[in-house]
Design an enzyme around this catalytic site. Structure first.
Site, PDB file in Angstrom:
ATOM      1  N   ASP A  10      49.692  46.672   1.455  1.00 30.43           N
ATOM      2  CA  ASP A  10      49.136  47.154   0.182  1.00 30.43           C
ATOM      3  C   ASP A  10      49.087  48.683   0.185  1.00 30.43           C
ATOM      4  OD1 ASP A  10      47.118  47.232   2.132  1.00 30.43           O
ATOM      5  OD2 ASP A  10      45.510  46.894   0.684  1.00 30.43           O
ATOM      6  N   ASP A  15      49.180  51.993   5.500  1.00 28.87           N
ATOM      7  CA  ASP A  15      50.262  51.010   5.336  1.00 28.87           C
ATOM      8  C   ASP A  15      51.621  51.707   5.297  1.00 28.87           C
ATOM      9  OD1 ASP A  15      48.881  48.229   4.150  1.00 28.87           O
ATOM     10  OD2 ASP A  15      47.808  50.034   3.578  1.00 28.87           O
ATOM     11  N   ASN A  39      44.455  48.140  -1.556  1.00 29.01           N
ATOM     12  CA  ASN A  39      44.156  49.569  -1.598  1.00 29.01           C
ATOM     13  C   ASN A  39      44.289  50.128  -3.006  1.00 29.01           C
ATOM     14  OD1 ASN A  39      43.485  49.992   1.115  1.00 29.01           O
ATOM     15  ND2 ASN A  39      45.630  50.175   1.713  1.00 29.01           N
ATOM     16  N   THR A 124      48.892  43.839   6.569  1.00 29.55           N
ATOM     17  CA  THR A 124      47.989  44.981   6.751  1.00 29.55           C
ATOM     18  C   THR A 124      47.116  45.215   5.517  1.00 29.55           C
ATOM     19  OG1 THR A 124      49.807  46.460   6.095  1.00 29.55           O
ATOM     20  CG2 THR A 124      49.432  46.137   8.455  1.00 29.55           C
ATOM     21  N   PHE A 165      37.193  45.960   4.975  1.00 30.00           N
ATOM     22  CA  PHE A 165      37.702  45.891   3.602  1.00 30.00           C
ATOM     23  C   PHE A 165      38.691  44.750   3.377  1.00 30.00           C
ATOM     24  CE2 PHE A 165      41.023  47.102   0.528  1.00 30.00           C
ATOM     25  CZ  PHE A 165      40.264  47.205  -0.635  1.00 30.00           C
ATOM     26  N   ASN A 166      39.747  44.642   4.192  1.00 31.50           N
ATOM     27  CA  ASN A 166      40.793  43.643   3.931  1.00 31.50           C
ATOM     28  C   ASN A 166      40.234  42.225   3.886  1.00 31.50           C
ATOM     29  OD1 ASN A 166      42.849  45.526   3.756  1.00 31.50           O
ATOM     30  ND2 ASN A 166      43.520  45.259   5.877  1.00 31.50           N
ATOM     31  N   HIS A 240      44.390  52.668  10.890  1.00 32.41           N
ATOM     32  CA  HIS A 240      44.203  51.231  11.050  1.00 32.41           C
ATOM     33  C   HIS A 240      45.530  50.474  11.179  1.00 32.41           C
ATOM     34  CE1 HIS A 240      40.013  51.869   9.808  1.00 32.41           C
ATOM     35  NE2 HIS A 240      40.476  52.551   8.780  1.00 32.41           N
ATOM     36  N   ASP A 241      46.326  50.512  10.116  1.00 31.12           N
ATOM     37  CA  ASP A 241      47.482  49.621  10.018  1.00 31.12           C
ATOM     38  C   ASP A 241      48.568  49.879  11.062  1.00 31.12           C
ATOM     39  OD1 ASP A 241      46.126  48.497   7.908  1.00 31.12           O
ATOM     40  OD2 ASP A 241      47.252  49.561   6.372  1.00 31.12           O
TER      41      ASP A 241
END
Length: 310
Positions: A10, A15, A39, A124, A165-166, A240-241
């Site tokens: 996203d 990402d 996102n 992700t 969040f995800n 993160h991703d």
């Protein structure tokens, strides 16, 4: 032999960097890129994936848009983190090619069905597309090697006190994925908050003599703004991703524990929480490798090395 992967994302700054790292690699065979809302809104995340692939001149990779909203909830986006476009910061090229007419899950199914080797799914963003694929094509799950996802936490959340969040965006989808029986690697906040990029790391990336690295540095310049808020206690910005791609290519950078992970879908204060049974307090069988530590300098070296190959 290359490892076949499908990237479900996203974009989103991290990402986009994850896509760039994956496509720098001769070890991965990226069969498709699918997009989810998260996102930003679904039209923007799809457009952003096309922009990144246009930047990389990778028109050969099919791209498909996925679910427009979570399975059972209204969509929540993170525009406060990623800006109005979802990729604010650098000037990216407009897409030079169009997405395929298939949906994300039908494209996934086609690629998994055709693959001679088991496929690794790398989501992700929210797990809506992955859950829909699992529910719609159970006969293809035997050709899924694993799901390497960014999401969740064994400790505190980053969208609510309890939830990352995800997972928070679509906890019902996450619940389906963790119950699927497919081997899972969970790159949660416990490890991604250690995977911080510092100001000096951004300058090291900016000094790489190619336009892709320059774009990544500019993505990180914008991404850093949100993470400078003192409430986080960060020195840099957590990437993160890209931890998913680092795990696939350099797993020795990480330590992990095998755990049972459940997803809370109903709690008043804990919706979207990933309940990680670190100490085997339940009788539930392990369903995930939960990454808990990362070699941060090695992670930065990995990013610099991959970006230098463009």
């Amino acid at each position: 032999m290359k490892r076949p992967v499908i990237l479900d994302c996203d974009p989103g700054h991290d990402d986009a960097i994850s896509l760039i790292l994956a496509l720098s690699s001769s070890e991965l065979d990226v069969l498709a890129v699918t997009t989810s809302a998260g996102n930003q809104t679904p039209d923007k995340t799809l457009n952003n994936a096309l922009k990144v692939l246009t930047l990389l001149n990778r028109y050969d990779i099919p791209v498909a848009g996925g679910a427009l909203k979570p399975l059972a909830r209204e969509l929540i986006i993170a525009d406060n983190v990623h800006g109005e476009t979802g990729l604010d910061g650098p000037k990216l090229p407009e897409p030079a090619f169009a997405p395929v007419e298939q949906t994300a899950i039908t494209l996934m199914a086609e690629k998994v069905r055709q693959s001679k080797s088991p496929v690794t799914l790398v989501p992700t963003g929210p797990l809506t597309n992955i859950a829909l694929f699992i529910a719609t094509y159970p006969e293809l799950l035997s050709n899924i090697d694993s799901i390497v996802l960014m999401g969740g936490a064994a400790g505190v959340g980053n969208w609510t006190p309890a939830a990352e969040f995800n997972i928070f965006v679509d906890p019902e989808a996450a619940d389906m994925v963790f119950k699927s029986g497919i081997p899972i690697v969970m790159c949660g906040l416990d490890v991604t908050h250690q995977a911080q990029i510092m100001d000096e790391d951004i300058e090291r990336i900016r000094a790489i003599n190619n336009p892709i690295a320059k774009c990544v540095a500019e993505l990180l310049d914008f991404f850093m703004i949100y993470h400078r808020d003192p409430k986080w206690g960060f020195t840099g910005a957590p990437l993160h991703d890209p931890c998913t791609i680092a795990w696939l290519l350099n797993p020795e950078l990480f330590t992990f524990v095998d755990c049972w992970v459940g997803v809370e879908t109903k709690g008043q204060h804990t919706q979207g929480m990933t309940v990680v049974d670190r100490y085997q307090l339940t009788e539930n069988r392990h369903n995930a490798k939960v990454l808990i530590n990362i070699d941060r300098p090695g992670f930065v070296d990995f990013i610099v090395t991959r970006l230098s190959e463009y």
